[in-house]
Scaffold this motif. Structure first.
Motif, PDB file in Angstrom:
ATOM      1  N   UNK A  31       0.934  -1.013   0.029  1.00 48.54           N
ATOM      2  CA  UNK A  31      -0.475  -0.093  -0.170  1.00 48.54           C
ATOM      3  C   UNK A  31       0.989   1.175   0.246  1.00 48.54           C
ATOM      4  N   UNK A  32       2.309   0.869  -0.362  1.00 40.01           N
ATOM      5  CA  UNK A  32       2.925   2.266  -0.190  1.00 40.01           C
ATOM      6  C   UNK A  32       2.474   3.216  -1.692  1.00 40.01           C
ATOM      7  N   UNK A  33       2.004   2.907  -2.778  1.00 38.82           N
ATOM      8  CA  UNK A  33       1.601   4.629  -3.631  1.00 38.82           C
ATOM      9  C   UNK A  33       0.659   5.496  -2.853  1.00 38.82           C
ATOM     10  N   UNK A  34       1.834   6.587  -2.224  1.00 38.70           N
ATOM     11  CA  UNK A  34       0.909   7.394  -1.793  1.00 38.70           C
ATOM     12  C   UNK A  34       0.476   8.488  -2.762  1.00 38.70           C
ATOM     13  N   UNK A  35       1.213   8.864  -4.190  1.00 41.00           N
ATOM     14  CA  UNK A  35       0.915   9.274  -5.137  1.00 41.00           C
ATOM     15  C   UNK A  35      -0.841   9.597  -5.070  1.00 41.00           C
TER      16      UNK A  35
END
Length: 565
Positions: free
Chosen positions: A207-211
């Motif tokens: 879940x690391x795609x904060x953009x």
């Protein structure tokens, strides 16, 4: 609930009203946070100035919206967020100061205090005034020193659950909360694109795609409990307006390269990074004011670190055990006020260290490898807090004390410097108020031929070889005197003690050669203080009292706050 209603009915200051909700973003429920870091974050976003922010904290503490974090009851010492050690009862006689004036503050504007360089930042245009030498020279004026001396001490604060919920309610749609515990994260289309604060928690590697989650005009971003999260190299490329980035809730081993694009960034907290060389993405962040890389053990090469940091105010490199020296370019940090190198592997300081004309706080506690201080050290014009506790390898301390201490010094900690044998000077810092020599077991004498008329706190506990304390050290303003364990101290000191009419704490336990008049002990207790004679048990002070006196020492009219466990 009633305290919140009472505060709102009492017409709180605009600064406190703007600043209070942000506390719910800075620290989670039931967790404490240092007041200095809270102020740093407020200033980074332009919510208020540092001087007015101190008044906000006092107002919130006085109305019980902020609570003092209760220290461990069995601790004999506490560590503040600056890295310095505070002995139990060690703040009974801190300097007094006037409360700062409360004035209007607003999001998106930053105006530094009187006598300092002023700048206004517009959120839409993101323009900044350049650094100029004339405004730097203004920083050296008397107003600057007056502001710093009355600054609030660093204490841990927290909030009750209801107050925390109310503060978060006031933030409203200005705050985005992304919580990955349910296994899914919202898409950008589902969040309020006008929000400028983002709290990201419990995200994992998938879940690391904060953009895809956060709007591009976000101003502040904090991670919490994201230890499994992995940040890609381009993670922050979308957030070009970011001013505050707190990565302490991530296990970041290497800073993403996209940080170099955050040209408006003012606050960066990235502890524990694993780079040996100063991270290149940071070197181009010209607007950076607050940088925290504490605990980055492999960090050893700062050669390219400080060439473009003309606006840096606060630098924390504590716990960087691989760091052996600072480059000459550290002298280019003209605006630096606070430098923390405690528990680092630092062995030498460059001669250019004397160029740090704005430096007020220097922490070198636990730097056992430090061998000497540079000759230019005495050229620091407004250094007033120096912590050298545990610098057991530091040579020439006697000469440092007699000739090289900055004239504006107020607080000096030499505890645990067991190489000290005698402190003697004819020209001590005239404004010295706090002197800690505890644990200097080889110290034989402490003598000042010019009286330290402002000295209020003197700790000589554990100086088992101490024989003489000069009359110049025992002046009428002294409020805290700890002589416990000074078993060979000469009896003649008893005559000087009788003249200390403001003394509130006197510990003479274990001073077997002393014969102290009972009237002296009774007089101190009659003033509401604490005293113990040579045959009494060592005094123990409640850590809560220590915290309270840290605040009241600076602000005598401070209202009674509350503690929270």
């Amino acid at each position: 609930m009633r305290r919140v209603c009472f505060w709102m009915e009492s017409r709180p200051s605009l600064d406190a009203w703007f600043s209070f909700p942000y506390c719910a973003f800075v620290f989670p429920k039931r967790k404490g946070h240092g007041t200095h870091d809270l102020l740093n974050q407020w200033c980074s976003l332009g919510i208020t100035t540092r001087q007015r922010g101190e008044s906000c904290i006092l107002e919130l503490l006085g109305n019980w919206l902020l609570l003092l974090k209760k220290p461990a009851s069995n601790a004999s010492s506490m560590s503040d967020a600056d890295g310095s050690n505070i002995k139990a009862g060690g703040a009974l006689g801190l300097p007094t100061g006037e409360q700062s004036t409360i004035a209007k503050g607003q999001i998106g504007k930053e105006v530094r205090g009187e006598g300092e360089r002023k700048e206004e930042v517009d959120e839409e245009e993101d323009t900044f005034l350049p650094f100029d030498e004339s405004s730097f020279n203004e920083n050296m004026g008397g107003n600057r020193i007056k502001i710093l001396i009355s600054s609030i001490p660093d204490v841990d604060v927290t909030m009750e659950d209801f107050t925390h919920d109310f503060a978060r309610y006031l933030l409203g749609d200005r705050l985005i909360i992304v919580d990955g515990r349910n296994g899914a994260t919202p898409q950008l289309s589902c969040v309020n694109k006008s929000a400028y604060l983002a709290l990201v928690s419990n995200l994992n590697a998938e879940q690391s795609e904060i953009s895809s989650i956060l709007p591009p005009k976000i101003l502040a971003l904090r991670f919490e409990d994201c230890r499994e999260m992995e940040l890609s190299d381009g993670a922050f490329a979308f957030a070009k307006y970011l001013r505050l980035l707190d990565l302490s809730g991530c296990s970041v081993k290497k800073l993403p390269g996209s940080i170099r694009h955050l040209k408006q960034l003012r606050y960066l907290k990235a502890p524990g990074i694993q780079d040996e060389v100063f991270p290149r993405p940071i070197t181009g962040l010209h607007e950076l004011r607050y940088l925290n890389l504490q605990g980055s053990c492999p960090l050893s090469d700062l050669t390219e670190a400080f060439m473009r940091f003309g606006n840096l105010l606060h630098l924390d490199l504590s716990g960087c055990s691989g760091l052996k020296e600072l480059p000459k370019s550290v002298g280019r940090l003209w605006m630096l006020e606070h430098l923390d190198l405690s528990r680092s592997g630092i062995e030498t300081l460059p001669d250019s260290f004397g160029w740090l004309k704005s430096l007020t706080h220097l922490h070198l506690a636990g730097c056992s490898g430090l061998k000497a201080l540079p000759e230019s050290f005495k050229s620091l014009p407004i250094l007033w807090h120096l912590n050298l506790s545990g610098c057991s390898g530091l040579k020439g301390l006697e000469e440092l004390y007699s000739r090289s201490l900055p004239r504006e010094l107020r607080h000096l900690d030499l505890s645990g410097c067991w190489g000290l044998k005698k402190l003697s000077t004819s020209s001590p810092p005239k404004k010295l108020q706090h002197l800690d020599l505890s644990g200097c077991s080889r110290l034989k004498a402490v003598v000042s031929y010019m009286p330290l008329i402002e000295l209020q706190h003197l700790d000589l506990s554990g100086c088992s070889g101490l024989e003489e304390v000069g009359a110049g050290m025992l002046r009428p303003k002294l409020r805290h005197l700890n002589l416990s364990g000074c078993s060979v101290l000469k009896p003649s000191i008893a005559f000087d003690l009788e003249r200390l009419m403001e003394l509130m704490f006197l510990d003479m336990s274990g001073c077997l050669r002393l014969q102290v008049p009972e009237d002296l002990v009774l007089a101190i207790r009659g003033r509401g203080g604490k005293a113990s004679g040579p045959n009494d048990a060592k005094l123990v002070i409640d850590p809560e009292i220590t915290v309270m006196n840290k605040l009241r020492g600076h602000f005598p009219e401070f209202n009674q706050p509350r503690f929270c466990s």
